[in-house]
Design a protein around this motif. Structure first.
Motif, short mmCIF file in Angstrom:
data_model
loop_
_atom_site.label_atom_id
_atom_site.label_comp_id
_atom_site.label_asym_id
_atom_site.label_seq_id
_atom_site.Cartn_x
_atom_site.Cartn_y
_atom_site.Cartn_z
N GLU A 175 47.78 29.25 23.39
CA GLU A 175 47.12 28.83 24.68
C GLU A 175 46.29 27.88 24.63
O GLU A 175 45.97 27.14 25.47
CB GLU A 175 46.31 30.36 24.96
N THR A 176 45.66 27.67 23.35
CA THR A 176 44.65 26.33 23.32
C THR A 176 45.08 25.50 21.94
O THR A 176 45.54 26.39 20.76
CB THR A 176 43.17 26.92 23.12
N GLU A 218 40.46 23.20 19.22
CA GLU A 218 39.70 24.05 20.24
C GLU A 218 39.37 25.21 19.80
O GLU A 218 38.56 25.99 20.48
CB GLU A 218 40.26 24.02 21.62
N TRP A 219 39.88 25.77 18.76
CA TRP A 219 39.57 27.01 18.33
C TRP A 219 38.26 27.08 17.74
O TRP A 219 37.82 26.33 16.97
CB TRP A 219 40.58 27.60 17.13
#
Length: 310
Positions: A127-128, A132-133
């Motif tokens: 999803e990302t 960006e985690w």
């Protein structure tokens, strides 16, 4: 802080002796609690507290690892931390103490692995993108640390907890009372001391003999030597069969309160005990009052054996 020398105090062998001792000790404990409050408010203590806050609070597992590798460790930090935070340097030839350090990095929201491990799993989260985690704990790695005794450089701020005054023959009377107290005692020359910065220890004599063994590091200040003996005797009488590490600070508070009372009774200035207690139980000096009965009965017993040896 005011001095606490009361060389004129004595308890006659009368029917009211016990009541007199109890009331006097209770008053002295009140003085001690007030002294702890003063100690906490002092600039000396605040400077010491600031330095202590820079040392990492290790997990129970890492604490066990440290003690197994370096039993006498007191203040532990990494190589660079000693240099950058404390202007101290690890001495040449010292062996590292190995602990488990957390690995904090980007973490997959679903499988909770780092990006590199995530790629090798069956996790299909997409999803990302990894950049960006959020960061999280993904594992542990071995990391080297060193005890303060393995370093040299700028001294760390210390608290003046020593007792002062004329000890007379008090050290001899205390060591002479060992048999009556059921304790084996030894005053160890400085050059033979193997317990780091500790001034004294109380431990089991051997696997066969369950008798407490008290050892104290010899020093020129006999008043403080006597205080340390009393402190370790208190451990032997109160805590020898207790191994709950969560209660350690409270055990230290009890032992030092006993040392304060008995030392004060013997005419020593034991006001430095306030700093000792502030360091161990800085948030709650009232713990001394909470354990008054245990402190008082142990102090009375030690006063009795000291008087018998006079």
């Amino acid at each position: 802080m005011a001095t606490t020398s009361d060389s004129s105090v004595s308890f006659d062998q009368t029917d009211t002796r016990s009541d007199e001792m109890n009331s006097t000790i209770e008053q002295w404990i009140d003085d001690l609690v007030a002294g702890v409050d003063d100690a906490q408010a002092s600039g000396e203590f605040q400077e010491w507290l600031d330095v202590q806050s820079r040392f990492h609070d290790y997990s129970y597992r890492n604490t066990l690892l440290i003690k197994r590798q370096y039993p006498d460790a007191t203040k532990v930090a990494g190589y660079r931390t000693w240099q950058e935070e404390f202007d101290r340097h690890v001495q040449e030839g010292e062996s590292a103490i190995w602990i488990w350090a957390p690995i904090i990095t980007k973490q997959c929201p679903e499988c909770e692995n780092s990006p590199s491990y995530h790629e090798d799993t069956d996790c299909e989260y997409d999803e990302t993108p990894p950049e960006e985690w959020s960061e999280g704990l993904v594992g542990f790695k071995p990391a080297p640390v060193f005890d303060v005794s393995q370093t040299e450089g700028e001294p760390l701020p210390d608290l003046d907890t020593e007792a002062t005054g004329d000890a007379g023959d008090l050290v001899g009377r205390l060591t002479g009372a060992a048999d009556e107290l059921g304790v084996t005692v030894r005053i160890v020359p400085e050059a033979e001391w193997t317990h780091g910065e500790a001034k004294g220890i109380c431990e089991q004599l051997s696997l066969v003999d369950m008798q407490p063994r008290v050892e104290v590091r010899d020093r020129e200040n006999e008043a403080d030597l006597a205080r340390t003996l009393i402190h370790e005797y208190a451990h032997a009488l109160l805590h020898f069969d207790v191994d709950d590490d969560t209660e350690r600070s409270k055990r230290e508070v009890e032992a030092e309160a006993v040392a304060y009372v008995v030392g004060r009774y013997c005419g020593l200035d034991t006001s430095g005990s306030a700093f000792y207690l502030a360091a161990w139980e800085s948030d709650d000096p009232e713990i001394v009052r909470d354990r008054l009965d245990r402190i008082s009965s142990t102090a009375e017993k030690l006063i009795d054996v000291v008087e018998d040896g006079a």
